[in-house]
Design a protein around this motif. Structure first.
Motif, PDB file in Angstrom:
ATOM      1  N   THR A 179     -31.058  30.656  -6.293  1.00 53.66           N
ATOM      2  CA  THR A 179     -32.365  30.191  -6.746  1.00 53.66           C
ATOM      3  C   THR A 179     -32.313  29.791  -8.222  1.00 53.66           C
ATOM      4  O   THR A 179     -32.878  28.766  -8.615  1.00 53.66           O
ATOM      5  CB  THR A 179     -33.425  31.294  -6.533  1.00 53.66           C
ATOM      6  OG1 THR A 179     -33.431  31.654  -5.152  1.00 53.66           O
ATOM      7  CG2 THR A 179     -34.800  30.813  -6.934  1.00 53.66           C
ATOM      8  N   THR A 180     -31.608  30.581  -9.035  1.00 46.05           N
ATOM      9  CA  THR A 180     -31.441  30.245 -10.448  1.00 46.05           C
ATOM     10  C   THR A 180     -30.733  28.909 -10.596  1.00 46.05           C
ATOM     11  O   THR A 180     -31.141  28.062 -11.397  1.00 46.05           O
ATOM     12  CB  THR A 180     -30.648  31.347 -11.171  1.00 46.05           C
ATOM     13  OG1 THR A 180     -31.349  32.580 -11.029  1.00 46.05           O
ATOM     14  CG2 THR A 180     -30.459  31.035 -12.637  1.00 46.05           C
ATOM     15  N   TRP A 181     -29.684  28.699  -9.812  1.00 45.07           N
ATOM     16  CA  TRP A 181     -28.943  27.437  -9.872  1.00 45.07           C
ATOM     17  C   TRP A 181     -29.825  26.254  -9.462  1.00 45.07           C
ATOM     18  O   TRP A 181     -29.824  25.204 -10.089  1.00 45.07           O
ATOM     19  CB  TRP A 181     -27.711  27.502  -8.988  1.00 45.07           C
ATOM     20  CG  TRP A 181     -27.103  26.165  -8.743  1.00 45.07           C
ATOM     21  CD1 TRP A 181     -27.123  25.463  -7.580  1.00 45.07           C
ATOM     22  CD2 TRP A 181     -26.423  25.353  -9.693  1.00 45.07           C
ATOM     23  NE1 TRP A 181     -26.488  24.268  -7.740  1.00 45.07           N
ATOM     24  CE2 TRP A 181     -26.044  24.163  -9.034  1.00 45.07           C
ATOM     25  CE3 TRP A 181     -26.099  25.497 -11.026  1.00 45.07           C
ATOM     26  CZ2 TRP A 181     -25.353  23.143  -9.671  1.00 45.07           C
ATOM     27  CZ3 TRP A 181     -25.412  24.477 -11.656  1.00 45.07           C
ATOM     28  CH2 TRP A 181     -25.047  23.325 -10.986  1.00 45.07           C
ATOM     29  N   ASP A 202     -27.822  25.169 -14.387  1.00 47.67           N
ATOM     30  CA  ASP A 202     -27.033  25.624 -15.536  1.00 47.67           C
ATOM     31  C   ASP A 202     -25.813  26.389 -15.016  1.00 47.67           C
ATOM     32  O   ASP A 202     -25.902  27.576 -14.707  1.00 47.67           O
ATOM     33  CB  ASP A 202     -27.895  26.496 -16.441  1.00 47.67           C
ATOM     34  CG  ASP A 202     -27.217  26.848 -17.740  1.00 47.67           C
ATOM     35  OD1 ASP A 202     -26.066  26.417 -17.951  1.00 47.67           O
ATOM     36  OD2 ASP A 202     -27.836  27.553 -18.554  1.00 47.67           O
ATOM     37  N   GLU A 237     -30.471  35.440  -5.430  1.00 50.08           N
ATOM     38  CA  GLU A 237     -31.058  35.300  -6.771  1.00 50.08           C
ATOM     39  C   GLU A 237     -30.333  34.223  -7.578  1.00 50.08           C
ATOM     40  O   GLU A 237     -30.973  33.369  -8.212  1.00 50.08           O
ATOM     41  CB  GLU A 237     -30.975  36.643  -7.484  1.00 50.08           C
ATOM     42  CG  GLU A 237     -31.482  36.625  -8.892  1.00 50.08           C
ATOM     43  CD  GLU A 237     -31.296  37.963  -9.574  1.00 50.08           C
ATOM     44  OE1 GLU A 237     -31.359  37.989 -10.812  1.00 50.08           O
ATOM     45  OE2 GLU A 237     -31.072  38.972  -8.882  1.00 50.08           O
ATOM     46  N   LEU A 238     -29.010  34.241  -7.557  1.00 51.77           N
ATOM     47  CA  LEU A 238     -28.247  33.261  -8.328  1.00 51.77           C
ATOM     48  C   LEU A 238     -28.371  31.851  -7.760  1.00 51.77           C
ATOM     49  O   LEU A 238     -28.385  30.876  -8.517  1.00 51.77           O
ATOM     50  CB  LEU A 238     -26.778  33.664  -8.396  1.00 51.77           C
ATOM     51  CG  LEU A 238     -26.478  34.848  -9.305  1.00 51.77           C
ATOM     52  CD1 LEU A 238     -25.007  35.192  -9.247  1.00 51.77           C
ATOM     53  CD2 LEU A 238     -26.898  34.556 -10.720  1.00 51.77           C
ATOM     54  N   LEU A 250     -24.651  29.548 -17.074  1.00 49.42           N
ATOM     55  CA  LEU A 250     -25.477  30.739 -16.855  1.00 49.42           C
ATOM     56  C   LEU A 250     -25.076  31.453 -15.568  1.00 49.42           C
ATOM     57  O   LEU A 250     -24.900  32.678 -15.549  1.00 49.42           O
ATOM     58  CB  LEU A 250     -26.963  30.343 -16.804  1.00 49.42           C
ATOM     59  CG  LEU A 250     -27.945  31.455 -16.466  1.00 49.42           C
ATOM     60  CD1 LEU A 250     -28.040  32.439 -17.626  1.00 49.42           C
ATOM     61  CD2 LEU A 250     -29.302  30.872 -16.145  1.00 49.42           C
ATOM     62  N   VAL A 251     -24.893  30.692 -14.505  1.00 50.50           N
ATOM     63  CA  VAL A 251     -24.507  31.286 -13.224  1.00 50.50           C
ATOM     64  C   VAL A 251     -23.119  31.916 -13.322  1.00 50.50           C
ATOM     65  O   VAL A 251     -22.890  33.010 -12.801  1.00 50.50           O
ATOM     66  CB  VAL A 251     -24.572  30.226 -12.104  1.00 50.50           C
ATOM     67  CG1 VAL A 251     -24.028  30.775 -10.798  1.00 50.50           C
ATOM     68  CG2 VAL A 251     -26.006  29.755 -11.912  1.00 50.50           C
ATOM     69  N   LEU A 270     -32.997  25.941  -9.697  1.00 47.00           N
ATOM     70  CA  LEU A 270     -34.060  25.661 -10.671  1.00 47.00           C
ATOM     71  C   LEU A 270     -33.535  25.126 -11.992  1.00 47.00           C
ATOM     72  O   LEU A 270     -34.140  24.241 -12.588  1.00 47.00           O
ATOM     73  CB  LEU A 270     -34.893  26.915 -10.918  1.00 47.00           C
ATOM     74  CG  LEU A 270     -35.724  27.400  -9.737  1.00 47.00           C
ATOM     75  CD1 LEU A 270     -36.395  28.717 -10.069  1.00 47.00           C
ATOM     76  CD2 LEU A 270     -36.757  26.368  -9.346  1.00 47.00           C
ATOM     77  N   THR A 271     -32.413  25.663 -12.472  1.00 45.56           N
ATOM     78  CA  THR A 271     -31.952  25.305 -13.821  1.00 45.56           C
ATOM     79  C   THR A 271     -30.759  24.359 -13.840  1.00 45.56           C
ATOM     80  O   THR A 271     -30.565  23.656 -14.829  1.00 45.56           O
ATOM     81  CB  THR A 271     -31.553  26.565 -14.606  1.00 45.56           C
ATOM     82  OG1 THR A 271     -30.450  27.191 -13.957  1.00 45.56           O
ATOM     83  CG2 THR A 271     -32.720  27.528 -14.734  1.00 45.56           C
ATOM     84  N   HIS A 326     -23.389  35.258 -15.058  1.00 44.56           N
ATOM     85  CA  HIS A 326     -23.939  36.271 -14.165  1.00 44.56           C
ATOM     86  C   HIS A 326     -22.905  36.704 -13.120  1.00 44.56           C
ATOM     87  O   HIS A 326     -22.831  37.879 -12.772  1.00 44.56           O
ATOM     88  CB  HIS A 326     -25.198  35.752 -13.474  1.00 44.56           C
ATOM     89  CG  HIS A 326     -26.409  35.794 -14.346  1.00 44.56           C
ATOM     90  ND1 HIS A 326     -27.090  36.953 -14.620  1.00 44.56           N
ATOM     91  CD2 HIS A 326     -27.054  34.826 -15.023  1.00 44.56           C
ATOM     92  CE1 HIS A 326     -28.106  36.696 -15.410  1.00 44.56           C
ATOM     93  NE2 HIS A 326     -28.102  35.397 -15.683  1.00 44.56           N
TER      94      HIS A 326
END
Length: 77
Positions: free
Chosen positions: A33-35, A40, A30-31, A43-44, A37-38, A47
């Motif tokens: 994929t977040t990284w 950021d 999940e993290l 944010l990571v 896409l963003t 989390h």
């Protein structure tokens, strides 16, 4: 008088480690994929700090290791 029939459920006596490993790998996926896409980092990192509080000491390093492994082996990058 007869007792009502109840099914017998075996108690889990082994370690909880396989469940924890699966959960940490899911968090890493999940993290990552977040990284991707963003991009950021703050944010990571927030989390990952929360992961350390929820899953215990050392889980942040494990999640980072799983993230690197997933990126290297599964995401072709």
């Amino acid at each position: 008088m007869k007792r009502a029939w109840k099914p017998h459920y075996h108690k889990h006596k082994g370690p909880v480690e396989p469940d924890r490993t699966t959960l940490l790998m899911a968090v890493a996926r999940e993290l990552l994929t977040t990284w991707e896409l963003t991009k950021d980092k703050a944010l990571v990192d927030r989390h990952l700090a929360a992961v350390d509080k929820v899953y215990g000491a050392g889980s942040e390093a494990s999640v980072r290791q799983y993230m690197h492994r997933i990126k290297r082996d599964e995401r072709c990058g």
